[in-house]
Write a protein that holds these residues in place. Structure first.
Motif, PDB file in Angstrom:
ATOM      1  N   ASP A  72      63.348  19.663 -80.632  1.00  0.00           N
ATOM      2  CA  ASP A  72      62.265  20.254 -81.598  1.00  0.00           C
ATOM      3  C   ASP A  72      62.166  19.043 -82.302  1.00  0.00           C
ATOM      4  OD1 ASP A  72      60.864  22.722 -83.046  1.00  0.00           O
ATOM      5  OD2 ASP A  72      61.935  21.720 -84.419  1.00  0.00           O
ATOM      6  N   ILE A  73      60.585  19.045 -82.773  1.00  0.00           N
ATOM      7  CA  ILE A  73      60.251  17.811 -83.716  1.00  0.00           C
ATOM      8  C   ILE A  73      60.624  18.047 -84.856  1.00  0.00           C
ATOM      9  CG2 ILE A  73      58.439  17.074 -85.053  1.00  0.00           C
ATOM     10  CD1 ILE A  73      56.647  17.306 -82.483  1.00  0.00           C
ATOM     11  N   ALA A  74      60.857  18.992 -85.640  1.00  0.00           N
ATOM     12  CA  ALA A  74      61.585  19.253 -86.759  1.00  0.00           C
ATOM     13  C   ALA A  74      63.171  18.960 -86.745  1.00  0.00           C
ATOM     14  CB  ALA A  74      61.496  20.794 -87.153  1.00  0.00           C
ATOM     15  N   HIS A  75      63.690  19.098 -85.760  1.00  0.00           N
ATOM     16  CA  HIS A  75      64.964  18.595 -85.567  1.00  0.00           C
ATOM     17  C   HIS A  75      65.326  17.199 -85.665  1.00  0.00           C
ATOM     18  CE1 HIS A  75      69.353  18.941 -84.582  1.00  0.00           C
ATOM     19  NE2 HIS A  75      69.363  18.430 -83.617  1.00  0.00           N
ATOM     20  N   THR A  76      64.435  16.539 -84.896  1.00  0.00           N
ATOM     21  CA  THR A  76      64.530  15.135 -84.708  1.00  0.00           C
ATOM     22  C   THR A  76      64.114  14.522 -85.820  1.00  0.00           C
ATOM     23  OG1 THR A  76      63.703  15.433 -82.334  1.00  0.00           O
ATOM     24  CG2 THR A  76      63.767  13.199 -83.440  1.00  0.00           C
ATOM     25  N   ALA A  77      63.134  15.121 -86.688  1.00  0.00           N
ATOM     26  CA  ALA A  77      62.723  14.442 -87.842  1.00  0.00           C
ATOM     27  C   ALA A  77      63.989  14.621 -88.937  1.00  0.00           C
ATOM     28  CB  ALA A  77      61.760  15.199 -88.349  1.00  0.00           C
ATOM     29  N   ALA A  78      64.473  15.886 -89.060  1.00  0.00           N
ATOM     30  CA  ALA A  78      65.927  16.121 -89.855  1.00  0.00           C
ATOM     31  C   ALA A  78      66.847  15.081 -89.662  1.00  0.00           C
ATOM     32  CB  ALA A  78      66.019  17.547 -89.828  1.00  0.00           C
ATOM     33  N   HIS A  79      67.205  14.863 -88.464  1.00  0.00           N
ATOM     34  CA  HIS A  79      68.645  13.984 -88.177  1.00  0.00           C
ATOM     35  C   HIS A  79      68.283  12.767 -88.199  1.00  0.00           C
ATOM     36  CE1 HIS A  79      68.151  12.755 -84.152  1.00  0.00           C
ATOM     37  NE2 HIS A  79      67.837  13.944 -83.652  1.00  0.00           N
ATOM     38  N   THR A  80      67.016  12.079 -87.975  1.00  0.00           N
ATOM     39  CA  THR A  80      66.807  10.700 -87.976  1.00  0.00           C
ATOM     40  C   THR A  80      66.646  10.492 -89.386  1.00  0.00           C
ATOM     41  OG1 THR A  80      64.384  11.091 -87.504  1.00  0.00           O
ATOM     42  CG2 THR A  80      65.706  10.581 -85.542  1.00  0.00           C
ATOM     43  N   SER A  81      66.145  11.106 -90.416  1.00  0.00           N
ATOM     44  CA  SER A  81      65.971  10.895 -91.578  1.00  0.00           C
ATOM     45  C   SER A  81      66.999  11.018 -92.281  1.00  0.00           C
ATOM     46  CB  SER A  81      65.233  11.899 -92.405  1.00  0.00           C
ATOM     47  OG  SER A  81      63.577  11.840 -91.921  1.00  0.00           O
ATOM     48  N   ALA A  82      67.966  11.756 -91.933  1.00  0.00           N
ATOM     49  CA  ALA A  82      69.299  12.108 -92.723  1.00  0.00           C
ATOM     50  C   ALA A  82      70.129  10.631 -92.264  1.00  0.00           C
ATOM     51  CB  ALA A  82      70.100  13.323 -92.130  1.00  0.00           C
ATOM     52  N   THR A  83      70.028  10.145 -91.016  1.00  0.00           N
ATOM     53  CA  THR A  83      70.814   8.947 -90.565  1.00  0.00           C
ATOM     54  C   THR A  83      70.197   7.757 -91.656  1.00  0.00           C
ATOM     55  OG1 THR A  83      71.052   9.870 -88.303  1.00  0.00           O
ATOM     56  CG2 THR A  83      71.269   7.502 -88.870  1.00  0.00           C
ATOM     57  N   ALA A  84      68.952   7.720 -91.551  1.00  0.00           N
ATOM     58  CA  ALA A  84      68.305   6.505 -92.493  1.00  0.00           C
ATOM     59  C   ALA A  84      68.867   6.744 -93.648  1.00  0.00           C
ATOM     60  CB  ALA A  84      66.669   6.768 -92.304  1.00  0.00           C
ATOM     61  N   ARG A  85      68.779   7.685 -94.307  1.00  0.00           N
ATOM     62  CA  ARG A  85      69.198   7.671 -95.861  1.00  0.00           C
ATOM     63  C   ARG A  85      70.696   7.381 -95.967  1.00  0.00           C
ATOM     64  NH1 ARG A  85      66.069  12.713 -95.874  1.00  0.00           N
ATOM     65  NH2 ARG A  85      64.249  12.473 -97.325  1.00  0.00           N
TER      66      ARG A  85
END
Length: 265
Positions: A246-259
């Motif tokens: 799901d797009i929202a899931h990919t957005a959430a985990h890639t952003s958390a990784t970048a942070r």
């Protein structure tokens, strides 16, 4: 949905006098934090200055500082001292862009390796992550990194465009992977479609590499043909599709990784 673009060349001349509006469009598109890429000492200094100028609160813009392999022939005894000073800036969050480019060879390969090793040594000393460039040089990059990896907090191979063997070798070395609009290119990026699902959550990050690599799947396309951070959702869409997420899931985990990688607030 909030995204982080880990690779923006906001100092590029094609963005001249438009940086503020580019950042505004990015934030409006949900790209709430951006890491500006430093590719030389001068560009790194400019990137840090843009962070201060355009984001006085320190919420949206951060930067890397380093010397790209294309500029490795400029590395001398003063470079390390100057880079160390730039990395002391509170917005500097990683060493780089540094690495090896055996495709264009704009700098002699021995000079590329010398500049890379000096920057890896500095990153290990300062306990900063590394923002890596690699083109047609994965085996040599891996050989050099092997001696430093245990001393580095983290490292990302930015704009990964390689093949399966290189990807798994990077993952085996506990490296992060940055994916750009290359994955949206039906002429040369389709090999990434079956590969991107092999990158574990916590190791994958998204980037535009703007103004380069405008996603070819983007509709409508900007008339100027220039990429910008506001188009990162198109990279997200393509990555999520080929990961079966799901797009929202990919957005959430890639952003958390970048942070976590760049220590972003």
């Amino acid at each position: 949905m909030q995204l982080i673009d880990i690779g923006v060349n906001l100092t590029n001349s094609s963005f001249h006098d438009q940086q503020a509006s580019i950042v505004e469009r990015a934030v409006a598109a949900g790209v709430v934090q951006m890491v500006l890429t430093g590719t030389s000492l001068a560009v790194s200094e400019q990137a840090l200055a843009l962070c201060e100028q355009l984001d006085q609160d320190g919420r949206h813009l951060f930067a890397t500082a380093g010397v790209h392999p294309h500029d490795a022939s400029s590395w001398d005894t003063a470079s390390e001292r100057n880079l160390r000073q730039l990395l002391s800036h509170p917005r500097a969050r990683a060493v780089g862009e540094c690495g090896l480019d055996f495709n264009r060879d704009f700098s002699p390969r021995p000079q590329q390796e010398k500049a890379l090793e000096a920057q890896l040594t500095l990153a290990a000393e300062l306990r900063l992550p590394v923002f890596l460039h690699e083109r047609d040089a994965s085996e040599r990059l891996l050989a050099i990194l092997k001696g430093y990896r245990d001393h580095l907090p983290a490292a990302v191979v930015h704009c990964f465009t390689g093949e399966r063997q290189a990807l798994f070798a990077y993952l085996d070395m506990d490296l992060h992977i940055g994916i750009t609009g290359w994955i949206c290119d039906e002429r040369r990026g389709t090999h990434l479609h079956p590969l991107v699902g092999n990158i574990p959550e916590g190791r994958l990050m998204l980037e535009t590499d703007a103004p380069y690599l405008l996603p070819r799947s983007l509709r409508p396309k900007p008339k100027n043909g220039r990429n910008e951070p506001a188009f990162l959702p198109e990279v997200l869409r393509e990555v999520a599709l080929h990961r079966g997420e799901d797009i929202a899931h990919t957005a959430a985990h890639t952003s958390a990784t970048a942070r976590a990688f760049f220590n972003l607030n």
